[in-house]
Scaffold this motif. Sequence first.
Motif, PDB file in Angstrom:
ATOM      1  N   ARG A  68       0.847  -1.202   0.000  1.00  0.00           N
ATOM      2  CA  ARG A  68       0.000   0.000   0.000  1.00  0.00           C
ATOM      3  C   ARG A  68       0.883   1.255   0.000  1.00  0.00           C
ATOM      4  NH1 ARG A  68      -5.122   1.113   1.451  1.00  0.00           N
ATOM      5  NH2 ARG A  68      -5.351  -1.021   2.241  1.00  0.00           N
ATOM      6  N   LEU A  69       0.611   2.141  -0.970  1.00  0.00           N
ATOM      7  CA  LEU A  69       1.228   3.463  -1.012  1.00  0.00           C
ATOM      8  C   LEU A  69       0.208   4.452  -0.478  1.00  0.00           C
ATOM      9  CD1 LEU A  69       4.099   4.045  -2.246  1.00  0.00           C
ATOM     10  CD2 LEU A  69       3.068   1.940  -3.077  1.00  0.00           C
ATOM     11  N   GLU A  70       0.623   5.286   0.434  1.00  0.00           N
ATOM     12  CA  GLU A  70      -0.268   6.280   1.027  1.00  0.00           C
ATOM     13  C   GLU A  70       0.154   7.663   0.546  1.00  0.00           C
ATOM     14  OE1 GLU A  70       0.680   5.372   5.068  1.00  0.00           O
ATOM     15  OE2 GLU A  70      -0.743   3.710   5.154  1.00  0.00           O
ATOM     16  N   PHE A  71      -0.796   8.375  -0.015  1.00  0.00           N
ATOM     17  CA  PHE A  71      -0.601   9.756  -0.429  1.00  0.00           C
ATOM     18  C   PHE A  71      -1.556  10.614   0.394  1.00  0.00           C
ATOM     19  CE2 PHE A  71       0.538   7.042  -3.987  1.00  0.00           C
ATOM     20  CZ  PHE A  71       1.805   7.517  -4.303  1.00  0.00           C
ATOM     21  N   ARG A  72      -1.374  11.902   0.405  1.00  0.00           N
ATOM     22  CA  ARG A  72      -2.210  12.773   1.245  1.00  0.00           C
ATOM     23  C   ARG A  72      -3.694  12.668   0.876  1.00  0.00           C
ATOM     24  NH1 ARG A  72       0.685  13.745   5.724  1.00  0.00           N
ATOM     25  NH2 ARG A  72       2.655  14.739   5.223  1.00  0.00           N
ATOM     26  N   ASP A  73      -3.995  12.469  -0.410  1.00  0.00           N
ATOM     27  CA  ASP A  73      -5.399  12.481  -0.826  1.00  0.00           C
ATOM     28  C   ASP A  73      -5.957  11.110  -1.208  1.00  0.00           C
ATOM     29  OD1 ASP A  73      -3.943  12.208  -3.155  1.00  0.00           O
ATOM     30  OD2 ASP A  73      -5.102  13.662  -4.282  1.00  0.00           O
ATOM     31  N   ARG A  74      -5.120  10.049  -1.166  1.00  0.00           N
ATOM     32  CA  ARG A  74      -5.614   8.707  -1.504  1.00  0.00           C
ATOM     33  C   ARG A  74      -4.571   7.653  -1.203  1.00  0.00           C
ATOM     34  NH1 ARG A  74      -5.179   8.277  -8.090  1.00  0.00           N
ATOM     35  NH2 ARG A  74      -5.355   6.048  -7.720  1.00  0.00           N
ATOM     36  N   ASP A  75      -5.035   6.414  -1.084  1.00  0.00           N
ATOM     37  CA  ASP A  75      -4.156   5.260  -0.960  1.00  0.00           C
ATOM     38  C   ASP A  75      -4.231   4.466  -2.257  1.00  0.00           C
ATOM     39  OD1 ASP A  75      -3.736   6.042   1.635  1.00  0.00           O
ATOM     40  OD2 ASP A  75      -4.643   4.276   2.550  1.00  0.00           O
ATOM     41  N   VAL A  76      -3.139   3.812  -2.608  1.00  0.00           N
ATOM     42  CA  VAL A  76      -3.082   2.944  -3.778  1.00  0.00           C
ATOM     43  C   VAL A  76      -2.568   1.591  -3.298  1.00  0.00           C
ATOM     44  CG1 VAL A  76      -1.997   2.551  -6.019  1.00  0.00           C
ATOM     45  CG2 VAL A  76      -2.609   4.883  -5.326  1.00  0.00           C
ATOM     46  N   VAL A  77      -3.329   0.537  -3.576  1.00  0.00           N
ATOM     47  CA  VAL A  77      -2.914  -0.809  -3.190  1.00  0.00           C
ATOM     48  C   VAL A  77      -2.436  -1.547  -4.436  1.00  0.00           C
ATOM     49  CG1 VAL A  77      -3.642  -3.017  -2.219  1.00  0.00           C
ATOM     50  CG2 VAL A  77      -4.503  -0.871  -1.235  1.00  0.00           C
ATOM     51  N   LEU A  78      -1.227  -2.055  -4.357  1.00  0.00           N
ATOM     52  CA  LEU A  78      -0.664  -2.881  -5.423  1.00  0.00           C
ATOM     53  C   LEU A  78      -0.853  -4.328  -4.988  1.00  0.00           C
ATOM     54  CD1 LEU A  78       2.631  -0.852  -6.003  1.00  0.00           C
ATOM     55  CD2 LEU A  78       0.386  -0.524  -7.058  1.00  0.00           C
ATOM     56  N   ALA A  79      -1.678  -5.079  -5.718  1.00  0.00           N
ATOM     57  CA  ALA A  79      -2.073  -6.415  -5.279  1.00  0.00           C
ATOM     58  C   ALA A  79      -1.704  -7.524  -6.259  1.00  0.00           C
ATOM     59  CB  ALA A  79      -3.578  -6.452  -5.022  1.00  0.00           C
ATOM     60  N   GLU A  80      -1.521  -7.188  -7.513  1.00  0.00           N
ATOM     61  CA  GLU A  80      -1.197  -8.181  -8.537  1.00  0.00           C
ATOM     62  C   GLU A  80       0.223  -7.930  -9.044  1.00  0.00           C
ATOM     63  OE1 GLU A  80      -3.226 -10.660  -9.493  1.00  0.00           O
ATOM     64  OE2 GLU A  80      -4.772  -9.950  -8.098  1.00  0.00           O
ATOM     65  N   GLN A  81       0.974  -9.004  -9.265  1.00  0.00           N
ATOM     66  CA  GLN A  81       2.322  -8.861  -9.797  1.00  0.00           C
ATOM     67  C   GLN A  81       2.281  -7.957 -11.022  1.00  0.00           C
ATOM     68  OE1 GLN A  81       4.276 -12.323 -11.632  1.00  0.00           O
ATOM     69  NE2 GLN A  81       6.021 -11.850 -10.308  1.00  0.00           N
ATOM     70  N   GLY A  82       3.150  -6.956 -11.042  1.00  0.00           N
ATOM     71  CA  GLY A  82       3.206  -6.022 -12.163  1.00  0.00           C
ATOM     72  C   GLY A  82       2.425  -4.744 -11.931  1.00  0.00           C
ATOM     73  N   ASP A  83       1.559  -4.687 -10.895  1.00  0.00           N
ATOM     74  CA  ASP A  83       0.880  -3.423 -10.575  1.00  0.00           C
ATOM     75  C   ASP A  83       1.937  -2.373 -10.243  1.00  0.00           C
ATOM     76  OD1 ASP A  83      -1.594  -4.661 -10.822  1.00  0.00           O
ATOM     77  OD2 ASP A  83      -2.045  -4.631  -8.665  1.00  0.00           O
ATOM     78  N   TYR A  84       1.679  -1.141 -10.646  1.00  0.00           N
ATOM     79  CA  TYR A  84       2.629  -0.075 -10.327  1.00  0.00           C
ATOM     80  C   TYR A  84       1.911   1.246 -10.159  1.00  0.00           C
ATOM     81  CZ  TYR A  84       2.512   1.373 -15.251  1.00  0.00           C
ATOM     82  OH  TYR A  84       2.120   1.796 -16.502  1.00  0.00           O
ATOM     83  N   VAL A  85       2.618   2.185  -9.555  1.00  0.00           N
ATOM     84  CA  VAL A  85       2.128   3.541  -9.369  1.00  0.00           C
ATOM     85  C   VAL A  85       3.289   4.494  -9.660  1.00  0.00           C
ATOM     86  CG1 VAL A  85       2.610   3.525  -6.868  1.00  0.00           C
ATOM     87  CG2 VAL A  85       0.926   5.116  -7.789  1.00  0.00           C
ATOM     88  N   VAL A  86       2.959   5.618 -10.269  1.00  0.00           N
ATOM     89  CA  VAL A  86       3.940   6.664 -10.562  1.00  0.00           C
ATOM     90  C   VAL A  86       3.452   7.934  -9.887  1.00  0.00           C
ATOM     91  CG1 VAL A  86       5.077   8.021 -12.369  1.00  0.00           C
ATOM     92  CG2 VAL A  86       4.455   5.629 -12.814  1.00  0.00           C
ATOM     93  N   TRP A  87       4.352   8.651  -9.217  1.00  0.00           N
ATOM     94  CA  TRP A  87       3.978   9.934  -8.627  1.00  0.00           C
ATOM     95  C   TRP A  87       5.054  10.963  -8.916  1.00  0.00           C
ATOM     96  CZ3 TRP A  87       5.414   5.710  -5.809  1.00  0.00           C
ATOM     97  CH2 TRP A  87       6.512   5.826  -4.972  1.00  0.00           C
ATOM     98  N   GLY A  88       4.630  12.216  -8.896  1.00  0.00           N
ATOM     99  CA  GLY A  88       5.512  13.298  -9.299  1.00  0.00           C
ATOM    100  C   GLY A  88       6.068  14.108  -8.146  1.00  0.00           C
TER     101      GLY A  88
END
Length: 117
Positions: A68-88
Amino acid sequence: MIYTGNATEDAPAERGWLLGHFQPDGDVRHSADVEIKWGVHTKGERRAEWVVGERRTALLLLVSGRFRLEFRDRDVVLAEQGDYVVWGVGEDHSWEAEEESVVMTVRWPSVPGYAVR
């Protein structure tokens, strides 16, 4: 120049970071452009404190587990192999390993003066 290694074996030397400005000058893994990290995290492991005022762009890719990645306005859960998130730039963030997880982080540029975390 060529370097071969194993991420699991090499990563602990720089707290997971394999490539970036912190590698010795003249080493093929030295880069001012990008940093790459191999992160192995136990279930329930959390980042000790939030990253605030980030000056880099980052990509985090799930290799295994649930993360789980936590950002100020939302959380993103990476659950499947290959899931990714990019932030600036400027995205405050933290994380938690919901299951034993392996993740790869790429961030750019590689900024001298930042602690290897």
